[in-house]
Design a protein around this motif. Structure first.
Motif, PDB file in Angstrom:
ATOM      1  N   ARG A 172      19.363 -29.212 -19.572  1.00 18.37           N
ATOM      2  CA  ARG A 172      19.733 -27.836 -19.248  1.00 18.37           C
ATOM      3  C   ARG A 172      18.551 -27.156 -18.560  1.00 18.37           C
ATOM      4  N   VAL A 173      18.842 -26.166 -17.747  1.00 14.25           N
ATOM      5  CA  VAL A 173      17.796 -25.395 -17.078  1.00 14.25           C
ATOM      6  C   VAL A 173      17.908 -23.942 -17.537  1.00 14.25           C
ATOM      7  N   SER A 174      16.753 -23.317 -17.766  1.00 18.79           N
ATOM      8  CA  SER A 174      16.740 -21.910 -18.172  1.00 18.79           C
ATOM      9  C   SER A 174      16.990 -21.007 -16.968  1.00 18.79           C
ATOM     10  N   LEU A 175      17.736 -19.940 -17.198  1.00 13.37           N
ATOM     11  CA  LEU A 175      17.999 -18.928 -16.177  1.00 13.37           C
ATOM     12  C   LEU A 175      17.294 -17.655 -16.607  1.00 13.37           C
ATOM     13  N   VAL A 176      16.428 -17.121 -15.736  1.00 16.53           N
ATOM     14  CA  VAL A 176      15.530 -16.034 -16.130  1.00 16.53           C
ATOM     15  C   VAL A 176      15.703 -14.825 -15.222  1.00 16.53           C
ATOM     16  N   ALA A 177      15.225 -13.669 -15.711  1.00 20.48           N
ATOM     17  CA  ALA A 177      15.277 -12.422 -14.934  1.00 20.48           C
ATOM     18  C   ALA A 177      14.137 -12.386 -13.930  1.00 20.48           C
ATOM     19  N   THR A 178      14.399 -11.797 -12.772  1.00 13.17           N
ATOM     20  CA  THR A 178      13.382 -11.736 -11.716  1.00 13.17           C
ATOM     21  C   THR A 178      12.479 -10.520 -11.833  1.00 13.17           C
ATOM     22  N   ARG A 179      12.851  -9.533 -12.621  1.00 14.50           N
ATOM     23  CA  ARG A 179      11.989  -8.353 -12.772  1.00 14.50           C
ATOM     24  C   ARG A 179      12.245  -7.696 -14.120  1.00 14.50           C
ATOM     25  N   THR A 180      11.277  -6.889 -14.500  1.00  9.86           N
ATOM     26  CA  THR A 180      11.396  -6.113 -15.730  1.00  9.86           C
ATOM     27  C   THR A 180      12.061  -4.777 -15.420  1.00  9.86           C
ATOM     28  N   ILE A 181      13.066  -4.438 -16.186  1.00  6.37           N
ATOM     29  CA  ILE A 181      13.710  -3.129 -16.091  1.00  6.37           C
ATOM     30  C   ILE A 181      13.321  -2.342 -17.324  1.00  6.37           C
ATOM     31  N   ARG A 182      12.650  -1.227 -17.105  1.00  6.54           N
ATOM     32  CA  ARG A 182      12.206  -0.381 -18.209  1.00  6.54           C
ATOM     33  C   ARG A 182      12.700   1.037 -17.949  1.00  6.54           C
ATOM     34  N   ARG A 183      13.351   1.600 -18.933  1.00  8.89           N
ATOM     35  CA  ARG A 183      13.924   2.928 -18.784  1.00  8.89           C
ATOM     36  C   ARG A 183      13.626   3.777 -20.023  1.00  8.89           C
ATOM     37  N   THR A 184      13.767   5.085 -19.842  1.00  7.57           N
ATOM     38  CA  THR A 184      13.636   6.003 -20.964  1.00  7.57           C
ATOM     39  C   THR A 184      14.988   6.138 -21.649  1.00  7.57           C
ATOM     40  N   ILE A 185      15.016   5.914 -22.954  1.00  2.00           N
ATOM     41  CA  ILE A 185      16.239   6.118 -23.729  1.00  2.00           C
ATOM     42  C   ILE A 185      15.877   6.774 -25.056  1.00  2.00           C
ATOM     43  N   ARG A 186      16.899   7.336 -25.688  1.00  2.74           N
ATOM     44  CA  ARG A 186      16.676   7.974 -26.983  1.00  2.74           C
ATOM     45  C   ARG A 186      16.402   6.903 -28.044  1.00  2.74           C
ATOM     46  N   ARG A 187      15.503   7.193 -28.946  1.00  3.56           N
ATOM     47  CA  ARG A 187      15.204   6.255 -30.030  1.00  3.56           C
ATOM     48  C   ARG A 187      16.481   5.971 -30.825  1.00  3.56           C
ATOM     49  N   GLY A 188      16.675   4.704 -31.152  1.00  3.50           N
ATOM     50  CA  GLY A 188      17.882   4.294 -31.863  1.00  3.50           C
ATOM     51  C   GLY A 188      18.974   3.799 -30.942  1.00  3.50           C
ATOM     52  N   GLU A 189      18.874   4.087 -29.644  1.00  7.82           N
ATOM     53  CA  GLU A 189      19.850   3.575 -28.693  1.00  7.82           C
ATOM     54  C   GLU A 189      19.447   2.173 -28.234  1.00  7.82           C
ATOM     55  N   HIS A 190      20.429   1.437 -27.684  1.00  7.36           N
ATOM     56  CA  HIS A 190      20.183   0.079 -27.224  1.00  7.36           C
ATOM     57  C   HIS A 190      20.903  -0.142 -25.897  1.00  7.36           C
ATOM     58  N   TYR A 191      20.404  -1.116 -25.158  1.00  7.14           N
ATOM     59  CA  TYR A 191      21.081  -1.550 -23.938  1.00  7.14           C
ATOM     60  C   TYR A 191      22.112  -2.621 -24.275  1.00  7.14           C
ATOM     61  N   GLN A 192      23.071  -2.781 -23.390  1.00  9.91           N
ATOM     62  CA  GLN A 192      23.975  -3.924 -23.442  1.00  9.91           C
ATOM     63  C   GLN A 192      23.767  -4.710 -22.149  1.00  9.91           C
ATOM     64  N   LEU A 193      23.647  -6.032 -22.266  1.00  6.87           N
ATOM     65  CA  LEU A 193      23.449  -6.890 -21.105  1.00  6.87           C
ATOM     66  C   LEU A 193      24.682  -7.750 -20.883  1.00  6.87           C
ATOM     67  N   ARG A 194      25.107  -7.837 -19.629  1.00  7.60           N
ATOM     68  CA  ARG A 194      26.224  -8.711 -19.246  1.00  7.60           C
ATOM     69  C   ARG A 194      25.718  -9.714 -18.217  1.00  7.60           C
ATOM     70  N   ILE A 195      26.042 -10.989 -18.433  1.00 10.47           N
ATOM     71  CA  ILE A 195      25.681 -12.030 -17.470  1.00 10.47           C
ATOM     72  C   ILE A 195      26.870 -12.229 -16.535  1.00 10.47           C
ATOM     73  N   LEU A 196      26.652 -12.019 -15.257  1.00 12.00           N
ATOM     74  CA  LEU A 196      27.727 -12.087 -14.273  1.00 12.00           C
ATOM     75  C   LEU A 196      27.493 -13.254 -13.314  1.00 12.00           C
ATOM     76  N   GLY A 197      28.528 -14.075 -13.142  1.00 17.60           N
ATOM     77  CA  GLY A 197      28.512 -15.107 -12.100  1.00 17.60           C
ATOM     78  C   GLY A 197      27.692 -16.338 -12.404  1.00 17.60           C
ATOM     79  N   ALA A 198      27.089 -16.434 -13.570  1.00 16.97           N
ATOM     80  CA  ALA A 198      26.237 -17.589 -13.870  1.00 16.97           C
ATOM     81  C   ALA A 198      27.108 -18.812 -14.188  1.00 16.97           C
ATOM     82  N   PRO A 199      26.882 -19.963 -13.541  1.00 18.25           N
ATOM     83  CA  PRO A 199      27.691 -21.160 -13.808  1.00 18.25           C
ATOM     84  C   PRO A 199      27.289 -21.831 -15.112  1.00 18.25           C
ATOM     85  N   ARG A 200      28.228 -22.509 -15.723  1.00 21.53           N
ATOM     86  CA  ARG A 200      27.905 -23.291 -16.915  1.00 21.53           C
ATOM     87  C   ARG A 200      27.183 -24.575 -16.548  1.00 21.53           C
TER      88      ARG A 200
END
Length: 419
Positions: free
Chosen positions: A303-331
């Motif tokens: 298997r090969v690892s698939l990695v992010a090309t950049r860091t995304i950092r944003r301001t959010i309220r404490r206690g909140e979380h992001y949701q990540l969706r993987i789009l178009g990645a082949p199995r």
């Protein structure tokens, strides 16, 4: 560049800034904390905003139209920045100040750069600097006030109307806590404005003599996280302060109107600013080089690892979380592919909406499957098919053999009965 072109370019930049500001402040009422549920402030009108999220963190009578004293000069500053170069030199007008007015002692005929007039306007809250800018930028005091009101309408400052460029008590000169913050967020997109309002003091090098002036916003001088913005005070307006503070990449902006004293104004502003800074933080949604998925290599047990090309950092309220969706990645993928080949996308979602995307790439190069690997895969698949066929054939033979045995047994049994 002509003055007309500069004004057009400035207006375009501010319009773009306004779109983002108003989009942020269009305003998330569900996130606002009403008076009594959050920090304790004495000001009759107040607001606290976190600009990156657009959250109104706290508000009390934020739309009340009230006299705003020298925070009027924020619009004077905006029009000047939009229409003039900081290096332009203006001749000071004659200004007769009342004893209680803030001035920097300009004499008629002195020549200062726009940058120095702005420093006097924003730090010392100098009425003589404001009056000179109004006449030189607008052509006359009256025309400049007209431009102030026109700009307020263009910016959607519905609670705001100006009667003078200085902020003296006068019928028809008023604004609201929310409008002051909206205007400040537009101004803070200007690097010169941000830098000046964060100065504890400054020396004006142009004019008849050097002048060293102190920032009337003592919070900038005394509290490390505070970096602006503008004070105001008259007998009618009370004590007014638009404040800003930044810590660990998070910025919040506040406004308090009508406080009974300078100490109360500063205390209310600090309470709001600290409250906002405690409720928000900068959080990474993705990290460059971190694995977020894997894919099988065709014809191989790898298997090969698939990695992010950049860091995304944003301001959010404490206690909140992001949701990540993987789009178009082949199995499953096959080479040859270089390291960093894009194979999909990471979608970052926050509060149920997509807010950013980042490419998903291979962490290493992927070679093409060799002939042996491809053949091995073919042979393996063929053997599986043959094995399955053999099992099926063996099962069929067992069934046929059982049927023959059963027929023989019945034949024998029948022959005995005939005898």
């Amino acid at each position: 560049m002509t003055a007309a072109v500069r004004r057009a370019a400035g207006a375009l930049l501010v319009a773009l800034a306004l779109v983002s500001v108003l989009a942020a402040l269009a305003v998330r009422p569900a996130t606002a904390v009403a008076a009594g549920d959050g920090p304790v402030v004495r000001a009759p009108a107040a607001i606290l905003v976190e600009p990156a999220t657009g959250d109104v963190v706290y508000q009390r009578n934020a739309h009340d139209e009230r006299p705003v004293a020298s925070t009027t000069k924020l619009m004077t500053a905006l029009l000047t920045l939009e229409r003039e170069k900081l290096s332009t030199t203006f001749t000071a007008i004659r200004y007769r100040a009342a004893p209680a007015e803030s001035v920097i002692g300009l004499r008629a005929g002195e020549r200062l750069t726009v940058a120095d007039y702005m420093r006097g306007l924003l730090l010392a809250s100098a009425n003589d600097a404001a009056a000179t800018l109004a006449v030189r930028v607008g052509g006359s005091r009256e025309r400049f006030v007209g431009l102030m009101n026109q700009r307020a309408r263009e910016l959607g400052l519905h609670d705001t109307h100006y009667a003078n460029p200085v902020g003296l008590d006068e019928a028809g000169n008023h604004s609201s806590a929310e409008d002051l913050v909206k205007l400040t967020l537009i101004l803070r997109k200007n690097a010169f404005f941000r830098a000046v309002t964060n100065l504890p003091s400054a020396t004006l090098a142009t004019g008849a003599r050097p002048r060293t002036i102190a920032n009337r916003n003592t919070l900038v001088r005394n509290v490390a996280v505070v970096n602006g913005v503008k004070t105001g005070h008259t007998s009618t307006a009370g004590y007014v302060l638009v404040g800003s503070a930044t810590r660990n990449g998070v910025t919040v902006v506040s406004a308090v109107l009508g406080d009974p004293s300078e100490a109360a104004r500063d205390a209310d502003s600090l309470t709001l600013l600290r409250y906002g800074l405690e409720r928000y933080h900068r959080l990474a949604a993705t990290v460059k080089g971190r694995r977020y998925a894997t894919a099988k290599l065709t014809h191989r047990d790898e298997r090969v690892s698939l990695v992010a090309t950049r860091t995304i950092r944003r301001t959010i309220r404490r206690g909140e979380h992001y949701q990540l969706r993987i789009l178009g990645a082949p199995r499953e993928i096959d080479g040859p592919l270089p390291a960093g080949a894009r194979v999909g996308t990471i979608e970052v979602r926050w509060r149920g909406k997509p807010v950013d995307r980042v490419a998903l790439v291979t962490a290493r190069s992927v070679s093409g499957a060799t002939v042996v690997e491809r053949a091995g895969g073919l042979i393996g698949r063929t053997l599986i098919v043959l094995a399955a066929a053999a099992v099926a054939l063996g099962s069929l033979q067992v069934v046929l053999l059982r049927r023959r045995l059963q027929r023989r047994r019945r034949g024998r049994a029948g022959g005995t009965e005939i005898a």
